[in-house]
Design a protein around this motif. Structure first.
Motif, PDB file in Angstrom:
ATOM      1  N   LEU A  53     -11.088  13.483   1.596  1.00 45.06           N
ATOM      2  CA  LEU A  53     -10.900  12.307   2.258  1.00 45.06           C
ATOM      3  C   LEU A  53     -11.583  12.246   3.550  1.00 45.06           C
ATOM      4  CD1 LEU A  53      -7.292  11.637   1.214  1.00 45.06           C
ATOM      5  CD2 LEU A  53      -9.514  10.567   0.378  1.00 45.06           C
ATOM      6  N   LYS A  54     -11.976  13.171   4.087  1.00 46.42           N
ATOM      7  CA  LYS A  54     -12.283  13.390   5.487  1.00 46.42           C
ATOM      8  C   LYS A  54     -13.524  12.660   5.782  1.00 46.42           C
ATOM      9  CE  LYS A  54     -10.401  17.556   7.209  1.00 46.42           C
ATOM     10  NZ  LYS A  54     -10.598  18.971   7.813  1.00 46.42           N
ATOM     11  N   LYS A  55     -14.484  12.540   4.717  1.00 41.56           N
ATOM     12  CA  LYS A  55     -15.793  11.945   4.909  1.00 41.56           C
ATOM     13  C   LYS A  55     -15.895  10.416   4.487  1.00 41.56           C
ATOM     14  CE  LYS A  55     -17.566  15.896   2.522  1.00 41.56           C
ATOM     15  NZ  LYS A  55     -18.452  16.562   1.463  1.00 41.56           N
ATOM     16  N   LEU A  56     -14.360   9.753   4.085  1.00 37.70           N
ATOM     17  CA  LEU A  56     -14.406   8.355   3.585  1.00 37.70           C
ATOM     18  C   LEU A  56     -13.878   7.598   4.821  1.00 37.70           C
ATOM     19  CD1 LEU A  56     -13.241   8.954   0.048  1.00 37.70           C
ATOM     20  CD2 LEU A  56     -15.354   8.496   0.573  1.00 37.70           C
ATOM     21  N   GLU A  57     -14.351   6.254   4.876  1.00 34.61           N
ATOM     22  CA  GLU A  57     -13.658   5.384   5.827  1.00 34.61           C
ATOM     23  C   GLU A  57     -12.988   4.207   4.651  1.00 34.61           C
ATOM     24  OE1 GLU A  57     -14.954   2.317   8.955  1.00 34.61           O
ATOM     25  OE2 GLU A  57     -15.585   4.218   9.482  1.00 34.61           O
ATOM     26  N   PHE A  58     -11.850   3.530   5.141  1.00 33.96           N
ATOM     27  CA  PHE A  58     -11.227   2.740   4.056  1.00 33.96           C
ATOM     28  C   PHE A  58     -11.041   1.461   5.089  1.00 33.96           C
ATOM     29  CE2 PHE A  58      -9.893   6.726   2.562  1.00 33.96           C
ATOM     30  CZ  PHE A  58     -10.207   6.448   1.330  1.00 33.96           C
ATOM     31  N   ASP A  59     -11.042   0.080   4.533  1.00 39.25           N
ATOM     32  CA  ASP A  59     -10.864  -1.094   5.143  1.00 39.25           C
ATOM     33  C   ASP A  59      -9.663  -1.403   5.575  1.00 39.25           C
ATOM     34  OD1 ASP A  59     -13.741  -1.902   4.674  1.00 39.25           O
ATOM     35  OD2 ASP A  59     -13.140  -2.687   2.723  1.00 39.25           O
ATOM     36  N   ILE A  61      -5.379   0.763   5.869  1.00 39.51           N
ATOM     37  CA  ILE A  61      -4.623   1.704   5.770  1.00 39.51           C
ATOM     38  C   ILE A  61      -3.229   1.179   5.601  1.00 39.51           C
ATOM     39  CG2 ILE A  61      -3.672   3.896   6.649  1.00 39.51           C
ATOM     40  CD1 ILE A  61      -6.594   4.410   5.654  1.00 39.51           C
ATOM     41  N   VAL A  62      -2.373   1.416   4.659  1.00 43.60           N
ATOM     42  CA  VAL A  62      -1.065   1.013   4.533  1.00 43.60           C
ATOM     43  C   VAL A  62      -0.197   2.440   4.614  1.00 43.60           C
ATOM     44  CG1 VAL A  62       0.895  -0.185   3.160  1.00 43.60           C
ATOM     45  CG2 VAL A  62      -1.595  -1.065   3.135  1.00 43.60           C
ATOM     46  N   ILE A  63       0.893   2.360   5.701  1.00 44.61           N
ATOM     47  CA  ILE A  63       1.597   3.465   5.550  1.00 44.61           C
ATOM     48  C   ILE A  63       3.156   2.998   5.197  1.00 44.61           C
ATOM     49  CG2 ILE A  63       2.965   5.392   7.109  1.00 44.61           C
ATOM     50  CD1 ILE A  63       0.109   5.472   8.785  1.00 44.61           C
ATOM     51  N   ASP A  64       3.648   3.342   4.094  1.00 43.85           N
ATOM     52  CA  ASP A  64       4.865   2.907   4.001  1.00 43.85           C
ATOM     53  C   ASP A  64       6.029   3.968   4.462  1.00 43.85           C
ATOM     54  OD1 ASP A  64       6.790   1.403   2.488  1.00 43.85           O
ATOM     55  OD2 ASP A  64       6.639   2.528   0.573  1.00 43.85           O
ATOM     56  N   GLU A  65       7.184   3.330   4.603  1.00 42.64           N
ATOM     57  CA  GLU A  65       8.459   4.062   5.138  1.00 42.64           C
ATOM     58  C   GLU A  65       7.643   4.488   6.639  1.00 42.64           C
ATOM     59  OE1 GLU A  65      11.199   4.105   3.950  1.00 42.64           O
ATOM     60  OE2 GLU A  65      10.687   3.290   2.112  1.00 42.64           O
ATOM     61  N   ALA A  66       7.015   3.525   7.375  1.00 36.98           N
ATOM     62  CA  ALA A  66       6.461   4.182   8.619  1.00 36.98           C
ATOM     63  C   ALA A  66       7.726   4.572   9.723  1.00 36.98           C
ATOM     64  CB  ALA A  66       5.691   2.940   9.047  1.00 36.98           C
ATOM     65  N   ALA A  67       8.806   3.959   9.586  1.00 34.91           N
ATOM     66  CA  ALA A  67       9.822   4.126  10.790  1.00 34.91           C
ATOM     67  C   ALA A  67      10.466   5.667  10.456  1.00 34.91           C
ATOM     68  CB  ALA A  67      10.740   3.188  10.261  1.00 34.91           C
ATOM     69  N   HIS A  80      -8.811   7.212   9.624  1.00 37.49           N
ATOM     70  CA  HIS A  80      -9.798   6.826   8.472  1.00 37.49           C
ATOM     71  C   HIS A  80      -9.835   5.335   8.341  1.00 37.49           C
ATOM     72  CE1 HIS A  80     -10.072  10.861   6.767  1.00 37.49           C
ATOM     73  NE2 HIS A  80      -8.804  11.142   7.173  1.00 37.49           N
ATOM     74  N   GLY A  81      -9.451   4.433   8.926  1.00 35.64           N
ATOM     75  CA  GLY A  81      -9.532   3.154   8.575  1.00 35.64           C
ATOM     76  C   GLY A  81      -9.877   2.260   9.610  1.00 35.64           C
ATOM     77  N   LYS A  82     -10.138   0.856   9.121  1.00 42.66           N
ATOM     78  CA  LYS A  82     -10.241  -0.077   9.990  1.00 42.66           C
ATOM     79  C   LYS A  82      -9.257  -0.949  10.520  1.00 42.66           C
ATOM     80  CE  LYS A  82     -15.121  -0.649   8.059  1.00 42.66           C
ATOM     81  NZ  LYS A  82     -15.679  -1.210   7.191  1.00 42.66           N
ATOM     82  N   ARG A  83      -8.180  -1.188   9.694  1.00 44.00           N
ATOM     83  CA  ARG A  83      -7.233  -1.902   9.916  1.00 44.00           C
ATOM     84  C   ARG A  83      -5.857  -1.116   9.342  1.00 44.00           C
ATOM     85  NH1 ARG A  83      -7.668  -6.928   6.445  1.00 44.00           N
ATOM     86  NH2 ARG A  83      -8.843  -5.604   5.306  1.00 44.00           N
ATOM     87  N   LEU A  84      -4.822  -1.488  10.089  1.00 39.43           N
ATOM     88  CA  LEU A  84      -3.608  -0.540   9.609  1.00 39.43           C
ATOM     89  C   LEU A  84      -2.527  -1.690   9.703  1.00 39.43           C
ATOM     90  CD1 LEU A  84      -2.065   2.034   9.582  1.00 39.43           C
ATOM     91  CD2 LEU A  84      -1.836   1.731  12.198  1.00 39.43           C
ATOM     92  N   VAL A  85      -1.607  -1.315   8.327  1.00 38.94           N
ATOM     93  CA  VAL A  85      -0.210  -1.909   7.901  1.00 38.94           C
ATOM     94  C   VAL A  85       0.807  -0.957   8.169  1.00 38.94           C
ATOM     95  CG1 VAL A  85       1.091  -3.336   6.429  1.00 38.94           C
ATOM     96  CG2 VAL A  85      -1.427  -3.926   6.719  1.00 38.94           C
ATOM     97  N   LEU A  86       1.709  -1.044   8.924  1.00 36.43           N
ATOM     98  CA  LEU A  86       3.026  -0.234   9.030  1.00 36.43           C
ATOM     99  C   LEU A  86       4.139  -0.906   8.259  1.00 36.43           C
ATOM    100  CD1 LEU A  86       2.866   1.156  12.767  1.00 36.43           C
ATOM    101  CD2 LEU A  86       2.159   2.462  10.582  1.00 36.43           C
TER     102      LEU A  86
END
Length: 90
Positions: A53-59, A61-67, A80-86
């Motif tokens: 995954l180190k070589k990949l970039e994603f549009d 990223i969703v991190i569930d249970e972020a709290a 690894h991403g351009k946008r983020l959802v927590l």
């Protein structure tokens, strides 16, 4: 006789090493191809540091249970991403 057994064993060990190397190479190619062709990839925060995954970039990223996640572990997929959802409870 012991010399021939030793020599045979050395040849067998060399063959095994070469076969293992070939297996690793083929496995890497298959995994890389799979990841390149997928729209969605799921992993843990720490799993995002995988060699593949180190070589990949994603549009996105969703991190569930972020709290509940440690901030340091969240930075691994974030990079690894351009946008983020927590997502998760707060």
């Amino acid at each position: 006789n012991s010399r021939t057994r030793y020599a045979e064993r050395r040849v067998a060990q060399t063959n095994i090493r070469q076969l293992r190397k070939e297996i690793r190479s083929r496995e890497e190619k298959v995994v890389e191809e799979l990841l390149q062709t997928r729209d969605i990839v799921l992993c843990t925060n720490v799993g995002a540091s995988s060699y593949f995954l180190k070589k990949l970039e994603f549009d996105l990223i969703v991190i569930d249970e972020a709290a509940q996640a440690l901030e340091a572990s969240c930075w691994i997929p974030i990079l690894h991403g351009k946008r983020l959802v927590l997502a998760g409870d707060h």
